[in-house]
Design a protein around this motif. Structure first.
Motif, mmCIF file in Angstrom:
data_model
loop_
_atom_site.group_PDB
_atom_site.id
_atom_site.type_symbol
_atom_site.label_atom_id
_atom_site.label_comp_id
_atom_site.label_asym_id
_atom_site.label_seq_id
_atom_site.Cartn_x
_atom_site.Cartn_y
_atom_site.Cartn_z
ATOM 1 N N GLU A 181 -9.018 12.271 -11.377
ATOM 2 C CA GLU A 181 -8.670 12.563 -12.777
ATOM 3 C C GLU A 181 -9.932 12.888 -13.576
ATOM 4 N N ASP A 219 -10.731 2.746 -2.705
ATOM 5 C CA ASP A 219 -9.308 2.495 -2.448
ATOM 6 C C ASP A 219 -8.539 3.624 -3.136
ATOM 7 N N LEU A 220 -7.211 3.603 -3.064
ATOM 8 C CA LEU A 220 -6.471 4.765 -3.584
ATOM 9 C C LEU A 220 -6.568 4.871 -5.112
ATOM 10 N N VAL A 221 -6.581 3.721 -5.795
ATOM 11 C CA VAL A 221 -6.717 3.759 -7.261
ATOM 12 C C VAL A 221 -8.060 4.389 -7.635
ATOM 13 N N ASP A 222 -9.112 3.995 -6.934
ATOM 14 C CA ASP A 222 -10.446 4.538 -7.200
ATOM 15 C C ASP A 222 -10.476 6.057 -6.925
ATOM 16 N N GLU A 282 2.278 1.592 -3.490
ATOM 17 C CA GLU A 282 1.227 2.057 -4.398
ATOM 18 C C GLU A 282 1.007 3.569 -4.234
ATOM 19 N N VAL A 305 -7.955 8.150 -7.011
ATOM 20 C CA VAL A 305 -7.159 8.829 -8.044
ATOM 21 C C VAL A 305 -7.954 8.888 -9.356
ATOM 22 N N ASP A 306 -8.600 7.783 -9.740
ATOM 23 C CA ASP A 306 -9.406 7.784 -10.973
ATOM 24 C C ASP A 306 -10.543 8.807 -10.870
ATOM 25 N N GLN A 334 0.841 -1.218 0.000
ATOM 26 C CA GLN A 334 0.000 0.000 0.000
ATOM 27 C C GLN A 334 0.870 1.260 0.000
ATOM 28 N N ASN A 353 3.828 5.441 -5.948
ATOM 29 C CA ASN A 353 3.731 5.370 -7.413
ATOM 30 C C ASN A 353 2.585 6.214 -7.967
ATOM 31 N N LEU A 354 1.420 6.153 -7.314
ATOM 32 C CA LEU A 354 0.277 6.952 -7.797
ATOM 33 C C LEU A 354 0.557 8.447 -7.622
ATOM 34 N N SER A 406 2.905 9.532 -10.318
ATOM 35 C CA SER A 406 2.183 9.600 -11.591
ATOM 36 C C SER A 406 1.373 10.902 -11.675
#
Ligand SMILES: O=C(CO)COP(=O)(O)O
Ligand SMILES: [Zn+2]
Length: 210
Positions: free
Chosen positions: A177, A168-171, A9, A173-174, A6, A12-13, A16
């Motif tokens: 964006e 979650d963190l990907v969600d 991640e 970030v999406d 985690q 990296n996020l 990015s």
């Protein structure tokens, strides 16, 4: 995912986002709910482009530092949102260009600063309530976001930036964006006659998820 995964991640996020111009300098902060009693958050003053996994801050739900560097001055609002909304598992706070520009406009609709004109905005975010201006780190931001944490996934901080949540963190970030892109389109379309989605079209999207 392990705790170490985690942390990696998050690094990296964040990099990015930084490399694609969503944040500059030391602005912005990210967090993730690790478990019932702890969150992971970016250290104060750190560039999102140059985070180090072993220096990320781990806090308990009272804000005590358990590991890592001194946490973001906005940790108090991150904690308030996690405490009030158990479905919130990650938070992104940015001063991204178009959303921050929007946050500086007078006479915003404080219930929803962007009326829906594309489906993905509705599917990912839905609406954008506005929190009045307080200086960065002010506990009033935490109070207001805590009070409204169940009202939606994203909040515009007047004259400051945006706060976006996710499962979650990907969600998260999406969602961020998508929202920044929506704000960009909002400005591009400013002097055009926009066909907004109808209430029926918006409701149809809400029932379908993403
Ligand atoms: O965006 C920021 C304040 O609103 C950055 O603060 P921190 O560096 O303390 O996270
Ligand atoms: Zn900020």
């Amino acid at each position: 995912m392990t705790e170490q995964e985690q942390k990696i991640e998050m690094v990296n996020l964040a990099r990015s986002l930084f490399e694609r111009g969503y944040t500059v300098g030391g602005a912005g902060n990210l967090s993730v709910r690790l478990d019932e009693n702890r969150i992971l958050v970016t250290p104060t003053g750190s560039s999102l482009g140059r985070l180090q996994a072993d220096r990320l801050s781990v806090l308990d739900m009272e804000g005590n530092v358990l590991e890592g560097d001194k946490p973001s001055k906005e940790s108090i609002f991150h904690l308030a949102m996690y405490q009030k909304n158990p479905n919130c598992k990650a938070i992104v706070h940015l001063h991204s260009t178009y959303l921050t520009a929007l946050s500086c406009l007078e006479n915003l609709d404080t219930d929803n600063a962007i009326k829906a004109f594309t489906p993905y905005y509705v599917m990912r975010v839905g609406k954008l309530p506005v929190i009045p201006y307080y200086r960065p780190g002010d506990s009033n931001i935490a109070r207001e976001l805590g009070e409204r944490a169940l009202d939606g996934k994203a909040f515009l901080l007047a004259n400051h930036g945006v706060v976006v949540t996710g499962s979650d963190l990907v969600d998260a970030v999406d969602n961020t964006e998508e929202l920044e892109e929506t704000a960009k389109l909002h400005f591009i379309l400013q002097s055009q006659k926009v066909r907004y989605l109808t209430d029926d079209e918006v409701n149809d999207l809400k029932n379908r998820g993403k």
